[in-house]
Design an enzyme around this catalytic site. Structure first.
Site, PDB file in Angstrom:
ATOM      1  N   ASP A 108       0.828  -1.207   0.000  1.00  0.00           N
ATOM      2  CA  ASP A 108       0.000   0.000   0.000  1.00  0.00           C
ATOM      3  C   ASP A 108       0.872   1.270   0.000  1.00  0.00           C
ATOM      4  O   ASP A 108       2.100   1.189  -0.032  1.00  0.00           O
ATOM      5  CB  ASP A 108      -0.912  -0.071   1.250  1.00  0.00           C
ATOM      6  N   HIS A 109       0.212   2.422   0.099  1.00  0.00           N
ATOM      7  CA  HIS A 109       0.880   3.748   0.079  1.00  0.00           C
ATOM      8  C   HIS A 109       2.336   3.749   0.568  1.00  0.00           C
ATOM      9  O   HIS A 109       2.608   3.310   1.692  1.00  0.00           O
ATOM     10  CB  HIS A 109       0.134   4.720   1.006  1.00  0.00           C
ATOM     11  N   GLU A 181      -5.014   7.604   7.603  1.00  0.00           N
ATOM     12  CA  GLU A 181      -4.823   6.157   7.561  1.00  0.00           C
ATOM     13  C   GLU A 181      -3.370   5.844   7.835  1.00  0.00           C
ATOM     14  O   GLU A 181      -2.484   6.521   7.309  1.00  0.00           O
ATOM     15  CB  GLU A 181      -5.210   5.602   6.178  1.00  0.00           C
ATOM     16  N   HIS A 225      -9.912   8.498   3.273  1.00  0.00           N
ATOM     17  CA  HIS A 225      -9.671   7.272   4.051  1.00  0.00           C
ATOM     18  C   HIS A 225     -10.519   7.297   5.323  1.00  0.00           C
ATOM     19  O   HIS A 225     -10.670   8.338   5.946  1.00  0.00           O
ATOM     20  CB  HIS A 225      -8.202   7.171   4.464  1.00  0.00           C
ATOM     21  N   HIS A 264      -9.249   4.471  -3.853  1.00  0.00           N
ATOM     22  CA  HIS A 264      -8.838   4.464  -2.446  1.00  0.00           C
ATOM     23  C   HIS A 264      -9.939   5.070  -1.594  1.00  0.00           C
ATOM     24  O   HIS A 264     -10.766   5.838  -2.075  1.00  0.00           O
ATOM     25  CB  HIS A 264      -7.552   5.281  -2.248  1.00  0.00           C
ATOM     26  N   ASN A 286      -9.739  -0.216  -2.608  1.00  0.00           N
ATOM     27  CA  ASN A 286      -9.151  -0.468  -1.295  1.00  0.00           C
ATOM     28  C   ASN A 286     -10.210  -0.500  -0.202  1.00  0.00           C
ATOM     29  O   ASN A 286     -11.068   0.381  -0.133  1.00  0.00           O
ATOM     30  CB  ASN A 286      -8.142   0.629  -0.957  1.00  0.00           C
TER      31      ASN A 286
HETATM   32 ZN   LIG Z   1      -5.299   4.480   0.220  1.00  0.00          ZN
END
Ligand SMILES: [Zn+2]
Length: 358
Positions: A108-109, A181, A225, A264, A286
């Site tokens: 992820d990110h 997040e 998020h 996302h 996501n």
């Molecule tokens: Zn994300």
């Protein structure tokens, strides 16, 4: 023809990932990506995918990777995040074939300051490639969306040149996902930066497609998020259609939807918003916040309902010398969280049309 006619069960890499995403695009569904933090959560995600005969995407975040390795480890040089990501990947690789579903293994990110984590994962991919002819992971995300656009694209180009030859998919982000997040707080970013423009997407596409075709773009369309009360930011999945049209026009109109798009901040979205996103070429969505909640629910309910059996190792409402081992064994109460997680993952798949495609 189902997906298992075109790709095998287990972790997919290289062209098999492309085949899966193309199949999803053609059949107008998207695949949820679920964050995992342990073998327990990873197994539950695989179990859900198996039960509904669906492909699935499993991902680890930088913080989730560190947790996978153990919260007691130092992580000042990202060493725990690197080790945890590798451990998660090896675990999923070991068990996924038994569940009989195709799996995309993703990270992820990764923001600028976390690049040492990314470097560590890439080294592991390259080492795995030397031995097995494919990378350890299927794909990785780079998220330089908080940096100037030129720097964002240049960093992606630099890494993609290293990833493409060994068959690793790149996901990049342009425009910002709001909210909070994994310790990244974008709750105070001004609203206009949450909507990516078609010209920006095209700049990314042009730069990356010179290196290879296997990349996706997480564009901001008001995504946030986490789950919040509705109101502040409006989700505009219709914008994604504009990105596709713009890119298609630049390419001479031969391909209708040239972009692979990623959604996302999907937790809390309406079914209508999700549908619009999928129609516009979103192949991956996501889901994290909602599955975190789901994992708790089963454990919480078990602890509340069995409270009388959880006060001491021996002695419960059935008698003072009755043993409670079959209540406090983690395989019993953690399993309850896995069950509610399985249910929630199935719901995420169903929302995206990802049911019965194998
Ligand atoms: Zn994300």
């Amino acid at each position: 023809m189902g997906i298992l006619d075109i790709v095998p069960a287990g972790v997919l890499t290289g062209e098999n990932v492309v085949k899966l995403f193309n199949y999803a695009k053609e059949h107008k569904f998207a695949i949820p990506v679920i964050n995992v933090t342990s073998s327990s959560t990873a197994n539950a995600v695989l179990e859900a995918a198996r039960d509904i005969k669906s492909p699935i995407i499993i991902q680890v975040s930088q913080g989730g990777s560190a947790y996978f390795a153990g919260k007691g480890l130092a992580n000042d040089k990202q060493q725990a995040s690197i080790a945890g990501a590798k451990a998660a990947a090896l675990h999923v690789r070991a068990v996924a074939p038994l569940y009989g579903v195709p799996v995309v293994l993703h990270s992820d990110h990764c923001a600028e300051k976390l690049l040492p984590w990314f470097d560590g994962m890439l080294e592991a991919d390259e080492a795995y490639f030397k031995e097995h002819g494919e990378p350890l992971f299927s794909s990785h995300m780079l998220d330089l969306s908080e940096e100037p656009k030129e720097q964002n694209i240049a960093t992606c180009v630099k890494y993609f040149k290293r990833m493409a030859p060994i068959g690793i998919w790149l996901e990049m982000e342009i425009g910002i996902t709001g909210g909070e997040e994994d310790g990244v707080d974008n709750t105070s970013v001004e609203n206009s930066r949450l909507y990516t423009q078609p010209e920006d997407i095209w700049d990314v596409y042009r730069a990356l497609s010179e290196i290879g075709p296997n990349f996706s773009i997480a564009a901001g369309f008001g995504n946030v998020h986490g789950v919040y009360k509705p109101g502040n930011v409006k989700l505009e999945p219709g914008l994604l259609g504009k990105h596709q049209q713009y890119a298609s026009k630049q390419l001479g109109g031969k391909v209708e939807k040239p972009l692979y798009l990623v959604f996302h901040g999907g937790s809390g979205s309406t079914k209508e918003e999700i549908k619009t996103a999928v129609v516009n070429g979103v192949v991956k969505m996501n889901v994290d916040t909602d599955t975190q909640w789901a994992y708790l629910v089963g454990i919480r309910d078990f602890v509340q309902n069995k409270s009388g059996y959880l006060q001491s190792q021996v002695g419960n409402p059935e008698g003072p010398d009755k043993p409670n081992k079959k209540y406090y064994d983690p395989r019993v109460w953690v399993r309850e969280g896995e069950k509610t997680l399985v249910t929630r993952v199935k719901e995420a798949c169903s929302d995206l049309g990802n049911v019965g495609h194998l």
